[in-house]
Design an enzyme around this catalytic site. Structure first.
Site, PDB file in Angstrom:
ATOM      1  N   TYR A  70       0.826  -1.216   0.000  1.00 32.82           N
ATOM      2  CA  TYR A  70       0.000   0.000   0.000  1.00 32.82           C
ATOM      3  C   TYR A  70       0.853   1.257   0.000  1.00 32.82           C
ATOM      4  CZ  TYR A  70      -4.483  -2.249   0.124  1.00 32.82           C
ATOM      5  OH  TYR A  70      -5.596  -2.960  -0.261  1.00 32.82           O
ATOM      6  N   ARG A  73       2.087   1.867  -3.450  1.00 37.57           N
ATOM      7  CA  ARG A  73       1.004   2.429  -4.286  1.00 37.57           C
ATOM      8  C   ARG A  73       0.781   3.894  -3.927  1.00 37.57           C
ATOM      9  NH1 ARG A  73      -4.043  -1.283  -3.472  1.00 37.57           N
ATOM     10  NH2 ARG A  73      -4.992   0.303  -4.790  1.00 37.57           N
ATOM     11  N   GLN A 108     -14.578   4.891  -6.715  1.00 36.43           N
ATOM     12  CA  GLN A 108     -14.056   3.671  -6.102  1.00 36.43           C
ATOM     13  C   GLN A 108     -12.541   3.792  -5.947  1.00 36.43           C
ATOM     14  OE1 GLN A 108     -16.144  -0.066  -7.831  1.00 36.43           O
ATOM     15  NE2 GLN A 108     -16.176   1.453  -9.450  1.00 36.43           N
ATOM     16  N   HIS A 126     -14.212   3.770  -1.197  1.00 36.56           N
ATOM     17  CA  HIS A 126     -13.238   2.785  -0.705  1.00 36.56           C
ATOM     18  C   HIS A 126     -12.048   3.422   0.000  1.00 36.56           C
ATOM     19  CE1 HIS A 126     -14.960   0.039  -4.073  1.00 36.56           C
ATOM     20  NE2 HIS A 126     -15.734   0.056  -3.003  1.00 36.56           N
ATOM     21  N   GLY A 197     -15.147   3.927 -16.464  1.00 36.36           N
ATOM     22  CA  GLY A 197     -13.902   3.216 -16.186  1.00 36.36           C
ATOM     23  C   GLY A 197     -13.995   2.202 -15.076  1.00 36.36           C
ATOM     24  N   SER A 199     -15.246  -1.901 -14.098  1.00 33.72           N
ATOM     25  CA  SER A 199     -15.689  -3.214 -14.607  1.00 33.72           C
ATOM     26  C   SER A 199     -17.051  -3.587 -14.020  1.00 33.72           C
ATOM     27  CB  SER A 199     -14.661  -4.282 -14.232  1.00 33.72           C
ATOM     28  OG  SER A 199     -14.494  -4.302 -12.809  1.00 33.72           O
TER      29      SER A 199
HETATM   30  C1  BV8 Z   1     -18.717  -5.274   1.549  1.00 29.11           C
HETATM   31  C2  BV8 Z   1      -9.740  -0.460  -1.776  1.00 29.11           C
HETATM   32  C3  BV8 Z   1     -19.992  -6.269   3.292  1.00 29.11           C
HETATM   33  C4  BV8 Z   1      -8.566  -1.363  -1.519  1.00 29.11           C
HETATM   34  C5  BV8 Z   1     -11.369  -1.863  -2.964  1.00 29.11           C
HETATM   35  C6  BV8 Z   1     -22.488  -8.745  -3.720  1.00 29.11           C
HETATM   36  C7  BV8 Z   1     -22.264  -9.593  -4.774  1.00 29.11           C
HETATM   37  C8  BV8 Z   1     -21.012 -10.177  -4.957  1.00 29.11           C
HETATM   38  C9  BV8 Z   1     -19.953  -9.917  -4.061  1.00 29.11           C
HETATM   39  C10 BV8 Z   1     -20.199  -9.081  -3.015  1.00 29.11           C
HETATM   40  C11 BV8 Z   1     -21.439  -8.495  -2.839  1.00 29.11           C
HETATM   41  N1  BV8 Z   1     -21.368  -7.710  -1.729  1.00 29.11           N
HETATM   42  C12 BV8 Z   1     -20.133  -7.788  -1.200  1.00 29.11           C
HETATM   43  C13 BV8 Z   1     -19.401  -8.621  -1.966  1.00 29.11           C
HETATM   44  C14 BV8 Z   1     -17.998  -8.964  -1.711  1.00 29.11           C
HETATM   45  C15 BV8 Z   1     -17.033  -7.942  -2.278  1.00 29.11           C
HETATM   46  C16 BV8 Z   1     -17.048  -7.966  -3.784  1.00 29.11           C
HETATM   47  O1  BV8 Z   1     -17.664  -7.128  -4.427  1.00 29.11           O
HETATM   48  N2  BV8 Z   1     -16.304  -8.923  -4.325  1.00 29.11           N
HETATM   49  C17 BV8 Z   1     -16.122  -9.015  -5.751  1.00 29.11           C
HETATM   50  C18 BV8 Z   1     -14.712  -9.541  -6.015  1.00 29.11           C
HETATM   51  C19 BV8 Z   1     -17.189  -9.918  -6.334  1.00 29.11           C
HETATM   52  N3  BV8 Z   1     -17.303  -6.613  -1.794  1.00 29.11           N
HETATM   53  C20 BV8 Z   1     -16.778  -6.263  -0.618  1.00 29.11           C
HETATM   54  O2  BV8 Z   1     -16.096  -7.002   0.063  1.00 29.11           O
HETATM   55  C21 BV8 Z   1     -17.064  -4.835  -0.144  1.00 29.11           C
HETATM   56  N4  BV8 Z   1     -17.464  -4.913   1.226  1.00 29.11           N
HETATM   57  O3  BV8 Z   1     -19.588  -5.418   0.751  1.00 29.11           O
HETATM   58  O4  BV8 Z   1     -18.870  -5.455   2.918  1.00 29.11           O
HETATM   59  C22 BV8 Z   1     -19.472  -7.670   3.417  1.00 29.11           C
HETATM   60  C23 BV8 Z   1     -18.891  -8.045   4.618  1.00 29.11           C
HETATM   61  C24 BV8 Z   1     -18.422  -9.359   4.741  1.00 29.11           C
HETATM   62  C25 BV8 Z   1     -18.547 -10.268   3.681  1.00 29.11           C
HETATM   63  C26 BV8 Z   1     -19.098  -9.854   2.457  1.00 29.11           C
HETATM   64  C27 BV8 Z   1     -19.571  -8.544   2.315  1.00 29.11           C
HETATM   65  C28 BV8 Z   1     -15.796  -3.991  -0.170  1.00 29.11           C
HETATM   66  C29 BV8 Z   1     -15.363  -3.744  -1.588  1.00 29.11           C
HETATM   67  C30 BV8 Z   1     -14.212  -2.704  -1.591  1.00 29.11           C
HETATM   68  C31 BV8 Z   1     -12.867  -3.392  -1.724  1.00 29.11           C
HETATM   69  N5  BV8 Z   1     -11.797  -2.382  -1.839  1.00 29.11           N
HETATM   70  N6  BV8 Z   1     -10.435  -0.887  -2.988  1.00 29.11           N
HETATM   71  C32 BV8 Z   1      -7.502  -1.216  -2.577  1.00 29.11           C
HETATM   72  O5  BV8 Z   1      -7.615  -0.359  -3.462  1.00 29.11           O
HETATM   73  O6  BV8 Z   1      -6.515  -1.975  -2.493  1.00 29.11           O
HETATM   74  S1  BV8 Z   1     -12.037  -2.382  -4.421  1.00 29.11           S
HETATM   75  C33 BV8 Z   1     -10.882  -2.079  -5.637  1.00 29.11           C
HETATM   76  O7  BV8 Z   1     -11.173  -2.954  -6.701  1.00 29.11           O
HETATM   77  C34 BV8 Z   1     -10.984  -0.719  -6.236  1.00 29.11           C
HETATM   78  O8  BV8 Z   1     -11.257   0.272  -5.310  1.00 29.11           O
HETATM   79  C35 BV8 Z   1     -12.079  -0.858  -7.232  1.00 29.11           C
HETATM   80  O9  BV8 Z   1     -13.302  -0.584  -6.653  1.00 29.11           O
HETATM   81  C36 BV8 Z   1     -12.075  -2.323  -7.526  1.00 29.11           C
HETATM   82  C37 BV8 Z   1     -11.672  -2.539  -8.936  1.00 29.11           C
HETATM   83  O10 BV8 Z   1     -12.804  -2.197  -9.696  1.00 29.11           O
HETATM   84  P1  BV8 Z   1     -12.701  -1.132 -10.882  1.00 29.11           P
HETATM   85  O11 BV8 Z   1     -12.462   0.215 -10.313  1.00 29.11           O
HETATM   86  O12 BV8 Z   1     -13.890  -1.349 -11.715  1.00 29.11           O
HETATM   87  O13 BV8 Z   1     -11.400  -1.526 -11.651  1.00 29.11           O
HETATM   88  P2  BV8 Z   1     -11.149  -2.808 -12.509  1.00 29.11           P
HETATM   89  O14 BV8 Z   1      -9.676  -2.971 -12.564  1.00 29.11           O
HETATM   90  O15 BV8 Z   1     -12.016  -3.918 -12.041  1.00 29.11           O
HETATM   91  O16 BV8 Z   1     -11.706  -2.400 -13.952  1.00 29.11           O
HETATM   92  C38 BV8 Z   1     -11.094  -1.354 -14.654  1.00 29.11           C
HETATM   93  C39 BV8 Z   1     -12.031  -0.983 -15.766  1.00 29.11           C
HETATM   94  O17 BV8 Z   1     -11.485   0.138 -16.435  1.00 29.11           O
HETATM   95  C40 BV8 Z   1     -12.199  -2.081 -16.798  1.00 29.11           C
HETATM   96  O18 BV8 Z   1     -13.574  -2.231 -17.109  1.00 29.11           O
HETATM   97  C41 BV8 Z   1     -11.434  -1.528 -18.021  1.00 29.11           C
HETATM   98  O19 BV8 Z   1     -12.036  -1.941 -19.235  1.00 29.11           O
HETATM   99  C42 BV8 Z   1     -11.611  -0.058 -17.818  1.00 29.11           C
HETATM  100  N7  BV8 Z   1     -10.582   0.799 -18.436  1.00 29.11           N
HETATM  101  C43 BV8 Z   1      -9.265   0.533 -18.640  1.00 29.11           C
HETATM  102  N8  BV8 Z   1      -8.689   1.623 -19.204  1.00 29.11           N
HETATM  103  C44 BV8 Z   1      -9.659   2.566 -19.346  1.00 29.11           C
HETATM  104  C45 BV8 Z   1     -10.863   2.043 -18.854  1.00 29.11           C
HETATM  105  N9  BV8 Z   1     -12.011   2.745 -18.846  1.00 29.11           N
HETATM  106  C46 BV8 Z   1     -11.974   3.999 -19.361  1.00 29.11           C
HETATM  107  N10 BV8 Z   1     -10.849   4.569 -19.847  1.00 29.11           N
HETATM  108  C47 BV8 Z   1      -9.684   3.887 -19.861  1.00 29.11           C
HETATM  109  N11 BV8 Z   1      -8.574   4.469 -20.360  1.00 29.11           N
END
Ligand code: BV8
Ligand code: ZN
Length: 256
Positions: A70, A73, A108, A126, A197, A199
């Protein structure tokens, strides 16, 4: 729709929207040189899975490794600059607010580039990389860190000696309830919701777009690739936010 066209209907909706909500993800910072979560971790981190490091268990198991990741980063993000997408979002916020509308940016991202570009009232779902707090809940001493790398990992709390942790929300950690409620209220009140931006895989952020149907709101996704929410959007523009958002700002007459 490729990124050169801004649909006339979208421009028309924008001009009448008195409440615009925006959700951004790691893709908005990609053009600033900050890897997204989808990108493989690089260098020494290539052998790790972000989903394992970004958890309470990961921190408990290996506080040295996790706090080093961290802090690296944090220092890397501080060396990056906001890109054209961040700056266009400031123009768009100015345009909406100048006509008495409400503009709420929900992110996010933990890199604070929106704030450095000049976005106001940003809701950080977040947390942020430069906020560090004591891991001992009873102490909870917290401070913004803007200097170079910590001298030791994990950094220790100067008040109680416990390890300090980044002020981010880890997987399986609850978001701050007031922060989440503010984001949900903004999405539910918005006439136009932009999903930029992201997913749309991480919850509860990915569920915000579902709330706009309560008031007949419309939605726009800007992303080079399809996402889990593409099918729910009124409009989708396949392109980079650093290229499309300035065009959108121009099309709706946002000042420079
Ligand atoms: C919680 C901080 C209660 C840390 C982050 C419901 C359904 C399913 C799962 C769950 C649910 N509820 C809860 C969950 C579990 C979990 C979850 O969602 N899991 C996922 C894997 C399925 N959620 C949680 O745990 C959340 N807490 O709900 O608490 C709870 C309690 C106990 C048990 C269960 C639930 C907490 C979630 C927060 C986690 N922390 N960040 C750190 O940064 O290290 S999340 C982290 O990953 C980021 O902050 C960000 O949010 C996420 C990544 O997502 P994106 O931002 O979308 O980025 P990604 O890389 O995925 O995609 C990039 C996109 O950009 C792509 O689409 C790409 O095409 C696009 N792109 C690329 N270049 C460009 C572009 N777009 C435009 N222009 C460009 N040039
Ligand atoms: Zn402490």
């Amino acid at each position: 729709m490729n990124d050169t066209q801004i649909p006339a209907e979208l421009i028309h909706t924008w001009r009448r929207a008195d409440f615009v909500a925006v959700l951004t993800g790691a893709g908005v910072s990609a053009e600033s040189g900050i890897p997204t979560f989808r990108d493989a971790l690089t260098g020494m981190w290539a052998k790790f899975d972000a989903l394992q490091l970004a958890t309470v268990d990961g921190f408990k198991k290996n506080p040295e490794l996790v706090t080093r990741w961290y802090d690296e980063r944090r220092v890397a993000c501080a060396a990056r600059e906001p890109n054209a997408g961040h700056h266009a979002l400031v123009r768009l916020q100015d345009e909406v607010e100048a006509r008495g509308g409400t503009f709420v940016l929900i992110t996010q991202n933990v890199d604070r580039l929106h704030q450095r570009a000049g976005s106001r009232g940003v809701i950080e779902l977040h947390g942020a990389l430069n906020v560090w707090r004591c891991s001992n809940g009873k102490c909870g001493r917290q401070r913004e860190e803007t200097g170079g790398p910590f001298g030791q990992y994990p950094p220790l709390c100067e008040a109680c000696g416990n390890p300090r942790r980044p002020g981010v929300v880890w997987f399986q950690e609850n978001l701050d309830p007031a922060t989440l409620l503010a984001a949900q209220q903004a999405a539910a009140a918005s006439r136009l919701f932009l999903s930029l931006g992201t997913s749309s895989l991480i919850h509860p952020a990915a569920g915000l777009v579902d709330l706009i149907r309560f008031n007949g709101g419309k939605s726009l996704e800007i992303n080079p690739e399809a996402t889990a929410n593409s099918g729910a959007m009124t409009w989708v523009i396949r392109g980079k936010t650093g290229e499309v958002l300035p065009r959108l700002a121009d099309a709706v007459g946002a000042g420079n």
